[in-house]
Write a protein that holds these residues in place. Structure first.
Motif, PDB file in Angstrom:
ATOM      1  N   TYR A  83       0.642  -1.287   0.116  1.00 44.52           N
ATOM      2  CA  TYR A  83       0.108   0.162  -0.143  1.00 44.52           C
ATOM      3  C   TYR A  83       0.875   1.294   0.080  1.00 44.52           C
ATOM      4  O   TYR A  83       1.916   1.409   0.413  1.00 44.52           O
TER       5      TYR A  83
ATOM      6  N   PHE B 232       0.034   6.864   1.711  1.00 38.12           N
ATOM      7  CA  PHE B 232      -1.234   7.942   1.965  1.00 38.12           C
ATOM      8  C   PHE B 232      -2.485   7.280   1.748  1.00 38.12           C
ATOM      9  O   PHE B 232      -3.239   7.266   0.766  1.00 38.12           O
ATOM     10  N   ILE B 233      -2.751   6.471   2.805  1.00 38.06           N
ATOM     11  CA  ILE B 233      -4.135   5.751   3.082  1.00 38.06           C
ATOM     12  C   ILE B 233      -4.933   6.574   4.240  1.00 38.06           C
ATOM     13  O   ILE B 233      -4.330   6.843   5.268  1.00 38.06           O
ATOM     14  N   GLU B 234      -6.040   6.752   4.033  1.00 43.79           N
ATOM     15  CA  GLU B 234      -7.011   7.305   5.068  1.00 43.79           C
ATOM     16  C   GLU B 234      -7.324   6.325   6.075  1.00 43.79           C
ATOM     17  O   GLU B 234      -7.071   5.079   5.819  1.00 43.79           O
ATOM     18  N   GLU B 235      -7.496   7.023   7.343  1.00 42.14           N
ATOM     19  CA  GLU B 235      -7.844   6.071   8.467  1.00 42.14           C
ATOM     20  C   GLU B 235      -8.921   5.103   8.037  1.00 42.14           C
ATOM     21  O   GLU B 235      -9.810   5.496   7.168  1.00 42.14           O
TER      22      GLU B 235
ATOM     23  N   GLY C 202      -8.518   2.248   6.622  1.00 41.84           N
ATOM     24  CA  GLY C 202      -7.889   1.444   5.471  1.00 41.84           C
ATOM     25  C   GLY C 202      -7.119   0.366   5.912  1.00 41.84           C
ATOM     26  O   GLY C 202      -6.784   0.075   7.158  1.00 41.84           O
TER      27      GLY C 202
ATOM     28  N   LYS D 297      -0.748   1.569   5.978  1.00 46.40           N
ATOM     29  CA  LYS D 297      -0.155   2.222   4.889  1.00 46.40           C
ATOM     30  C   LYS D 297       1.455   1.788   5.181  1.00 46.40           C
ATOM     31  O   LYS D 297       2.024   1.494   6.170  1.00 46.40           O
TER      32      LYS D 297
ATOM     33  N   SER E 222       5.034   2.883   5.731  1.00 43.91           N
ATOM     34  CA  SER E 222       5.578   4.118   6.499  1.00 43.91           C
ATOM     35  C   SER E 222       7.173   3.783   6.700  1.00 43.91           C
ATOM     36  O   SER E 222       7.629   2.807   6.679  1.00 43.91           O
TER      37      SER E 222
ATOM     38  N   MET F 103     -13.508   2.087   0.241  1.00 38.05           N
ATOM     39  CA  MET F 103     -12.730   3.477  -0.015  1.00 38.05           C
ATOM     40  C   MET F 103     -11.898   3.261  -1.212  1.00 38.05           C
ATOM     41  O   MET F 103     -11.330   1.992  -1.485  1.00 38.05           O
ATOM     42  N   ASN F 104     -11.489   4.282  -1.849  1.00 36.16           N
ATOM     43  CA  ASN F 104     -10.352   4.120  -2.880  1.00 36.16           C
ATOM     44  C   ASN F 104      -8.928   3.993  -2.193  1.00 36.16           C
ATOM     45  O   ASN F 104      -8.740   4.570  -1.161  1.00 36.16           O
ATOM     46  N   ILE F 105      -8.208   2.899  -2.431  1.00 34.05           N
ATOM     47  CA  ILE F 105      -6.856   2.770  -1.774  1.00 34.05           C
ATOM     48  C   ILE F 105      -5.993   2.744  -2.956  1.00 34.05           C
ATOM     49  O   ILE F 105      -5.925   2.135  -3.710  1.00 34.05           O
TER      50      ILE F 105
END
Length: 151
Positions: free
Chosen positions: A54, A57-60, A62, A65, A67, A97-99
């Motif tokens: 991934y 920049f993945i939203e909470e 999801g 991510k 790192s 969600m979009n990932i």
């Protein structure tokens, strides 16, 4: 009774010999001086076919991510944030969600300002999660060292 225990032990050894730990991502690290006072660290993931990791920049809500954490050093300072190429973005039904993710290969880059003219090393760790269309493996943390050559 001894025969049963011997057979059980042999079966356990046989099964453990066939059990393989999945490791579909291989990491490589390098650094290149771009000037007398700057360098770029390259962190490359080679991902087996059918798997993906991934974006940073993945939203909470999801998946985990990717790192990066860099060790503080008197020899260098980070310049900006770790950059990545444009990720593949798709809607994920499970997370709703979009990932953004990467397949096959991705190279992350981190610029550093060098505080000394000699060779140094940039150290840190990264965390990532790898998935395919059937499952995800638990998040993994990997330590890395990228040697920066002297000018």
């Amino acid at each position: 009774m001894k025969k049963i225990m011997a057979v059980a032990a042999a079966l356990i050894i046989s099964f453990s010999a066939f059990a393989q730990i999945e490791n579909p991502v291989k990491w490589a690290y390098a650094a290149k001086r771009t000037s007398a006072t700057e360098a770029t660290v390259f962190i490359k993931a080679s991902i087996e076919n059918g798997w993906h990791i991934y974006s940073q920049f993945i939203e909470e809500g999801g998946p985990i991510k990717t790192s990066f954490t860099f060790e503080p050093s008197k020899n260098y300072a980070l310049v900006g944030k770790t950059i990545e190429p444009k990720a593949i973005a798709k809607f994920d039904k499970q997370f709703k969600m979009n990932i953004g993710f990467f397949e096959n290969e991705v190279v992350f880059q981190q610029k550093v300002k060098l505080k000394a003219a000699g060779a140094t090393t940039v150290k840190g760790k990264l965390e990532f999660m790898v998935c395919n269309d059937k499952k995800c493996l638990p998040p993994t943390e990997v330590e890395f060292v990228a040697p920066v050559p002297a000018k």
